[in-house]
Design an enzyme around this catalytic site. Structure first.
Site, mmCIF file in Angstrom:
data_model
loop_
_atom_site.group_PDB
_atom_site.id
_atom_site.type_symbol
_atom_site.label_atom_id
_atom_site.label_comp_id
_atom_site.label_asym_id
_atom_site.label_seq_id
_atom_site.Cartn_x
_atom_site.Cartn_y
_atom_site.Cartn_z
ATOM 1 N N ASP A 96 0.812 -1.228 0.000
ATOM 2 C CA ASP A 96 0.000 0.000 0.000
ATOM 3 C C ASP A 96 0.841 1.271 0.000
ATOM 4 O OD1 ASP A 96 -2.338 -1.361 0.019
ATOM 5 O OD2 ASP A 96 -3.037 -0.627 1.958
ATOM 6 N N HIS A 138 -5.194 8.434 6.522
ATOM 7 C CA HIS A 138 -4.827 7.201 7.234
ATOM 8 C C HIS A 138 -3.472 7.276 7.939
ATOM 9 C CE1 HIS A 138 -8.240 5.154 5.568
ATOM 10 N NE2 HIS A 138 -7.807 5.230 4.321
ATOM 11 N N GLY A 146 -2.335 2.803 3.917
ATOM 12 C CA GLY A 146 -3.407 3.065 2.966
ATOM 13 C C GLY A 146 -3.100 4.167 1.966
ATOM 14 N N ASP A 173 -14.952 10.133 2.656
ATOM 15 C CA ASP A 173 -14.211 9.084 1.947
ATOM 16 C C ASP A 173 -14.839 7.743 2.331
ATOM 17 O OD1 ASP A 173 -11.046 8.842 0.799
ATOM 18 O OD2 ASP A 173 -11.817 7.033 1.790
ATOM 19 N N HIS A 175 -13.452 5.116 3.113
ATOM 20 C CA HIS A 175 -12.683 4.468 4.182
ATOM 21 C C HIS A 175 -12.750 5.299 5.464
ATOM 22 C CE1 HIS A 175 -10.786 3.019 0.394
ATOM 23 N NE2 HIS A 175 -10.811 1.865 1.034
ATOM 24 N N ASP A 262 -14.265 7.698 -3.324
ATOM 25 C CA ASP A 262 -14.306 6.245 -3.472
ATOM 26 C C ASP A 262 -15.603 5.615 -2.972
ATOM 27 O OD1 ASP A 262 -13.410 7.074 -1.011
ATOM 28 O OD2 ASP A 262 -11.553 5.903 -1.030
ATOM 29 N N TYR A 301 -10.805 5.581 -6.836
ATOM 30 C CA TYR A 301 -9.942 4.701 -7.629
ATOM 31 C C TYR A 301 -10.494 4.443 -9.025
ATOM 32 C CZ TYR A 301 -7.931 4.854 -3.156
ATOM 33 O OH TYR A 301 -7.382 5.352 -2.014
HETATM 34 ZN ZN LIG Z 1 -10.642 6.010 0.739
#
Ligand SMILES: [Zn+2]
Length: 386
Positions: A96, A138, A146, A173, A175, A262, A301
């Protein structure tokens, strides 16, 4: 802050386009430049009320407000080609977070762009500032994770938090905004709210309803984990039931918004089903607070959809996007095409019956749980209709 200027700043420079990540990871640093090129073609990029502002690399002492010197040394040395097992223990050189020559210079410039945005807000030169090259939520003080090496969101928020009584960081996001949350987990003067795909299904595996902060900060970290298949209407129901009342109750002086794209349907790394119309609605709701607003990019992405989403975000931030209710501007763009001729907005993506049956009860249960956990800390009635 009634005298807050109406200027909007988009922070970017060609240097951000020339540096960037290697092709071996799906994080594509060309997205910001692509968004800007689209805005330029549409005549939306600059104007009397808005401008593009170039960043400078973040000063090391500013980065060291969050990251350790040992970690920054490791980043720099790894970028210069040194191999060391200690680096790997800090997350440097993982799949990552690979080692590459710009792994220090690029994140440092991207962080500088967020700091530039923060400066413009703090000085009153801008009321809204957007760094689409930011959003590395992150990274921890001594750990890359990440695709994130330098946590510009945490650093920008730290700087802004020193100038105001209450700062709110909203992260949409897909995540969990884990690094930012940890940075402020025990503070009540910075409230973090993260909407994300549940950690049961997605990296980083954290950010559940019961994670609400600690000590002084208890009730000031808010997590809304969402199931795969979450679609626009139910996402906005959660945003209206959780974030909107908290914005009103907390009355932040400044809002930071991490706008990773994302959560869009078709993102190859995640499983939510939003269109960029939902992002527009979120941005509008945040703007309704009428506070200085620092927006950053983040994940995303599907490169073209992400770039288009950020172009649209800038249009919304400038009050320049097409009418939300108008069908005319909506139909031109299929989720999976790169044809931008019809406008920036996605087509509506209505949920299937099966999607409703599986997603709605889960989201409604999460809303009830989050409100029960957090609202009492803010004198909000958890049972009151959103
Ligand atoms: Zn993300």
């Amino acid at each position: 802050m009634a005298d807050r200027p109406h200027n909007k700043a988009l922070v970017h420079s060609p240097e951000l386009d020339s540096l960037g990540y290697p092709d071996s990871i799906p994080f594509d640093t060309s997205r910001a430049g692509k968004a800007i090129a689209a805005l330029d073609r549409m005549g939306l990029l600059d104007g009397p009320d808005r401008s593009v502002v170039a960043p400078e690399p973040a000063p090391l002492d500013m980065i060291e407000r969050f990251h350790t010197r040992r970690y920054l040394d490791a980043l720099r040395r790894a970028a210069e080609g040194e191999h060391n097992l200690d680096f790997l223990a800090m997350g440097i050189g993982t799949p990552d977070c690979p080692v590459f020559p710009e792994m220090f210079s690029y994140p440092r410039l991207a962080c500088g762009a967020t700091l530039k945005a923060a400066d413009l807000l703090a000085s009153g030169e801008a009321g809204i500032a957007f760094n689409p090259s930011g959003g590395y939520h992150h990274a921890d003080p001594e750990r890359a994770a990440g695709f994130c090496y330098i946590n510009d969101v945490a650093i920008g928020s730290l700087v802004l938090s020193e100038q105001v009584d209450r700062l709110m960081v909203i992260d949409v996001d897909v995540h969990h905004g884990d690094g930012v949350e940890r940075a402020f987990y025990s503070r009540s003067d910075v409230m973090t709210i993260s909407f994300h795909e549940s950690g049961r299904f997605l990296f980083p595996g954290t950010g559940f309803e019961d994670d609400i902060g600690e000590g002084e900060g208890r009730g000031y970290a808010v997590n809304v984990p969402l199931p795969p298949g979450t679609y626009d209407a139910v996402y906005l129901r959660a945003f209206d039931a959780v974030a909107v009342p908290l914005i009103r109750a907390y009355r932040p002086d400044i809002i930071v918004l991490e706008v990773g794209m994302d959560a869009l349907s078709g993102d190859p790394l995640a499983h939510l089903s939003l269109t960029n119309n939902a992002y527009c609605s979120v941005i509008r709701r945040v703007m309704a607070a009428d506070r200085p607003l620092l927006a950053t990019g983040g994940g995303g992405y599907h490169v073209e959809n992400t770039a288009r989403g950020w172009a649209l975000a800038w249009a919304v931030l400038c009050g320049a996007d097409e009418d939300e209710g108008s069908q005319a501007g909506l139909g031109g763009v299929m989720i999976e095409t790169t044809d931008w001729a019809g406008g920036l907005r996605d087509r509506r993506l209505p949920p299937t019956d099966r999607q409703r049956r599986t997603v709605d009860p889960k989201v409604d249960a999460t809303i009830r749980k989050v409100r029960a956990n957090v609202f009492p800390y803010h004198n909000l009635d958890e049972t009151h209709e959103a």
